[in-house]
Design an enzyme around this catalytic site. Structure first.
Site, PDB file in Angstrom:
ATOM      1  N   LYS A 119      -3.682 -65.837 -19.319  1.00  0.00           N
ATOM      2  CA  LYS A 119      -3.230 -64.825 -18.350  1.00  0.00           C
ATOM      3  C   LYS A 119      -4.250 -64.558 -17.247  1.00  0.00           C
ATOM      4  CE  LYS A 119       0.150 -65.078 -20.870  1.00  0.00           C
ATOM      5  NZ  LYS A 119       1.113 -66.097 -20.486  1.00  0.00           N
ATOM      6  N   GLU A 204      -6.019 -53.850 -15.884  1.00  0.00           N
ATOM      7  CA  GLU A 204      -5.109 -53.647 -14.759  1.00  0.00           C
ATOM      8  C   GLU A 204      -4.788 -52.168 -14.671  1.00  0.00           C
ATOM      9  OE1 GLU A 204      -1.474 -55.896 -14.989  1.00  0.00           O
ATOM     10  OE2 GLU A 204      -2.441 -57.775 -14.443  1.00  0.00           O
ATOM     11  N   HIS A 239       9.062 -54.856 -26.574  1.00  0.00           N
ATOM     12  CA  HIS A 239       8.919 -56.171 -25.945  1.00  0.00           C
ATOM     13  C   HIS A 239       9.999 -57.159 -26.360  1.00  0.00           C
ATOM     14  CE1 HIS A 239       5.252 -54.677 -24.284  1.00  0.00           C
ATOM     15  NE2 HIS A 239       4.840 -54.352 -25.481  1.00  0.00           N
ATOM     16  N   ARG A 296       8.824 -72.127 -19.970  1.00  0.00           N
ATOM     17  CA  ARG A 296       9.884 -72.627 -20.850  1.00  0.00           C
ATOM     18  C   ARG A 296      11.240 -72.233 -20.290  1.00  0.00           C
ATOM     19  NH1 ARG A 296       8.065 -67.677 -22.952  1.00  0.00           N
ATOM     20  NH2 ARG A 296       9.740 -66.146 -22.946  1.00  0.00           N
TER      21      ARG A 296
HETATM   22  C1  MV4 Z   1       2.012 -54.041 -17.518  1.00  0.00           C
HETATM   23  C2  MV4 Z   1       2.707 -52.819 -17.604  1.00  0.00           C
HETATM   24  C3  MV4 Z   1       2.268 -51.793 -16.803  1.00  0.00           C
HETATM   25  N1  MV4 Z   1       1.222 -51.957 -15.966  1.00  0.00           N
HETATM   26  N2  MV4 Z   1       0.974 -54.169 -16.681  1.00  0.00           N
HETATM   27  C4  MV4 Z   1       4.246 -56.209 -21.128  1.00  0.00           C
HETATM   28  C5  MV4 Z   1       4.402 -57.628 -21.436  1.00  0.00           C
HETATM   29  C6  MV4 Z   1       3.568 -58.397 -20.491  1.00  0.00           C
HETATM   30  N3  MV4 Z   1       4.376 -59.392 -19.871  1.00  0.00           N
HETATM   31  C7  MV4 Z   1       3.057 -57.400 -19.508  1.00  0.00           C
HETATM   32  N4  MV4 Z   1       3.599 -56.128 -19.877  1.00  0.00           N
HETATM   33  C8  MV4 Z   1       3.364 -55.010 -19.137  1.00  0.00           C
HETATM   34  N5  MV4 Z   1       2.348 -55.091 -18.256  1.00  0.00           N
HETATM   35  C9  MV4 Z   1       0.601 -53.142 -15.938  1.00  0.00           C
HETATM   36  N6  MV4 Z   1      -0.441 -53.277 -15.097  1.00  0.00           N
HETATM   37  C10 MV4 Z   1       3.783 -52.725 -18.472  1.00  0.00           C
HETATM   38  C11 MV4 Z   1       4.115 -53.817 -19.257  1.00  0.00           C
HETATM   39  C12 MV4 Z   1       5.236 -53.637 -20.124  1.00  0.00           C
HETATM   40  C13 MV4 Z   1       6.388 -54.400 -19.986  1.00  0.00           C
HETATM   41  C14 MV4 Z   1       6.510 -55.388 -19.026  1.00  0.00           C
HETATM   42  C15 MV4 Z   1       7.651 -56.132 -18.917  1.00  0.00           C
HETATM   43  C16 MV4 Z   1       8.713 -55.884 -19.777  1.00  0.00           C
HETATM   44  C17 MV4 Z   1       8.612 -54.922 -20.732  1.00  0.00           C
HETATM   45  C18 MV4 Z   1       7.459 -54.162 -20.859  1.00  0.00           C
HETATM   46  C19 MV4 Z   1       7.381 -53.181 -21.822  1.00  0.00           C
HETATM   47  C20 MV4 Z   1       6.254 -52.446 -21.940  1.00  0.00           C
HETATM   48  C21 MV4 Z   1       5.167 -52.668 -21.107  1.00  0.00           C
END
Ligand code: MV4
Length: 509
Positions: A119, A204, A239, A296
């Site tokens: 990442k 972040e 998630h 994917r």
């Molecule tokens: C975040 C966020 C809030 N702020 N980054 C969760 C999975 C990963 N792909 C990144 N994720 C998140 N990153 C920042 N800076 C909130 C999430 C997140 C989230 C993102 C996408 C789909 C569902 C989620 C559920 C909880 C938190």
């Protein structure tokens, strides 16, 4: 250089194996199934042209064992491997092994998978490609807490500690204030170390109510990279996505173009090949930020297929053969609206515990705008060893409103007995006012249903309710015929009333 693929081994099980096998049939390519002990009579084995055992039920003794899959490919004479999603789909070492064995891995190059799986490296690639990033910092040395805290202060609380090797929500920690930072940092890092063998973390700025919007991309060996619109995936619990749709209710043509072009930029930057997904967060003010790239075919790809009319798996095979993409950016036109419900064998009444067993009854919905990608049929076993998703029900409508209506109709048609399912939970969400208004974020489910308090109806009650609605409608129609229009009640409140009555009855009222 083009190469003809004649036989594909599908290194997966369940609905996605069936999906890929169907594409093989459409392309006049032979398909090879692999199966673990508990999957010897599984649906994907029956759909394939031939099938090979690859070991005991636990996936680390079967679907994840390179040698067993390569051996099945050798025996069958397959010239390509489709990994589906999960299992080995984002394993760069496996993609490399396929290359070494002279087998076409249907996906990106091993180096691209490795780079985007990290990442931190993905974030750097996004930066080079000019994508918008959430303010953030790499933490070089996690033991230097002072330096790390200074970075957190600079970003501003709340911050999110993310594992470089993580993704999909694994190894993340929200920190609201400076006092909690040091402990969270150490914990996140040691968790990442034991889970992924890699303790690197980065920070972040934490967005509290983002939407999750992702862009489907497709790239060939001839320098063509296109985007195929977006999928809104904000409805998820822990998630795990529950409902996905396209287009996103917040999308505008301008924003789609900006996000699409951003997705294409990072694909070009990383030499991306084949199908992929660029994930973004979209804030309330419609600013968007890069999250990660999934290398994917995704679970929710049918949503994109429904609105574009394109076959993504077919596209994957074309590209893997070294051919040029059969469609360009200007051929991609989004039409109507698609919604996917992931039907899990889980019990919403007991914290979504997996519900295993035999499907004593199984009948899928059908009719206008309904597509069901299932990995099961009547009599199938739901084993404990794998993901409990049994099917994806995808509906299309010319508008979002029509799609929601058809989705509700199709869910009512579903008959599953023998295991508990999430169908009632989906019905609850589809009737939620905020969902209907498109007012959603990744916090939607926890906000609307704290403590898992869903009003979920069991199969019997749902059927009784459907019959009651039908009777009510019939009675109402008779009243209308007799000219007593004042008795008409809006559909929605009638449905709710019938449920109320039934619930009262059930409770002895
Ligand atoms: C975040 C966020 C809030 N702020 N980054 C969760 C999975 C990963 N792909 C990144 N994720 C998140 N990153 C920042 N800076 C909130 C999430 C997140 C989230 C993102 C996408 C789909 C569902 C989620 C559920 C909880 C938190």
């Amino acid at each position: 250089m083009t190469r003809k693929i004649k036989k594909i081994l599908i290194a997966n099980r369940g609905e996605i194996a069936v999906r890929v096998m169907r594409a093989c049939r459409d392309l006049d390519i032979k398909s090879v199934a692999v199966f673990s002990e508990c999957d010897s009579t599984a649906f994907h084995v029956r759909i394939a042209d031939e099938a090979y055992p690859i070991g005991p039920s636990p996936s680390n003794e079967s679907y994840l064992v390179f040698d067993n899959i390569i051996e099945a490919a050798r025996k069958s004479g397959a010239d390509a491997i489709h990994p589906g999603y999960g299992f080995l789909s984002e394993n760069s070492a496996f993609a490399k092994r396929c290359e070494e064995e002279g087998l076409v891995f249907i996906g990106p190059k091993p180096d691209t998978i490795a780079l985007l799986g990290d990442k931190l490296q993905a974030r750097e690639a996004a930066r080079r490609a000019g994508l918008p990033l959430v303010p953030g910092e790499d933490i070089g040395d996690v033991t230097d807490t002072q330096a790390a805290l200074a970075k957190a202060e600079e970003i501003g609380f709340p911050v999110l500690v993310k594992a470089a090797a993580g993704g999909g929500g694994k190894g993340m920690r929200v920190v609201n204030k400076a006092e909690d930072f040091e402990e969270a940092l150490q914990r996140a890092s040691s968790e990442a170390k034991s889970a992924f063998g890699d303790g690197r973390v980065f920070l972040e700025r934490y967005l509290t109510h983002p939407r999750h919007v992702e862009i489907q991309i497709m790239a060939d060996e001839h320098g063509n990279v296109i985007y195929l619109g977006e999928r809104e995936c904000s409805i998820q619990r822990r998630h795990q996505k529950v409902i996905e749709e396209s287009p996103s209710p917040i999308m505008t043509p301008e924003l789609r173009k900006k996000m699409g072009e951003a997705a294409v930029s990072i694909a070009r930057e990383t030499g991306y090949l084949n199908a992929g997904t660029v994930e973004f967060m979209v804030d309330q003010d419609l600013s968007f930020y890069f999250l990660e790239v999934n290398t994917r075919l995704q679970v929710e790809h049918p949503v994109t297929e429904m609105v574009t009319g394109l076959d993504l798996v077919k596209g994957q095979v074309y590209v893997a053969e070294g051919k040029e993409l059969p469609y360009g950016q200007s051929d991609v036109k989004l039409r109507g609206h698609a919604i996917e419900c992931r039907i899990y064998a889980e019990d919403p009444d007991s914290g979504f515990m997996p519900s295993t067993g035999t499907l004593s009854n199984y009948r899928q919905p059908a009719g206008p705008g309904v597509r069901v990608d299932a990995g099961v049929t009547i009599g199938s076993q739901i084993p404990i060893y794998y993901d409990p998703m049994v099917a994806k029900m995808v509906v299309w409508g010319s508008t979002r409103e029509e799609a929601i209506g058809r989705c509700k109709r199709a869910l009512e048609e579903y008959r599953i007995a023998g295991v508990k399912t999430t169908i009632g939970f989906h019905q609850t969400v589809l009737n939620n006012e905020r969902f209907v208004a498109g007012d959603i974020s990744t916090r939607f489910l926890e906000e609307e249903y704290p403590d898992n308090k869903y009003i979920v109806l069991d199969d019997e009650t749902r059927r009784a309710a459907a019959m009651a609605v039908a009777l009510d409608k019939f009675a109402n129609e008779r009243r209308i015929t007799l000219g007593r229009r004042e008795n008409q009640i809006p559909e929605q409140s009638r449905w709710v009333n019938v449920h109320r009555r039934l619930n009262l009855k059930r409770m002895g009222g």
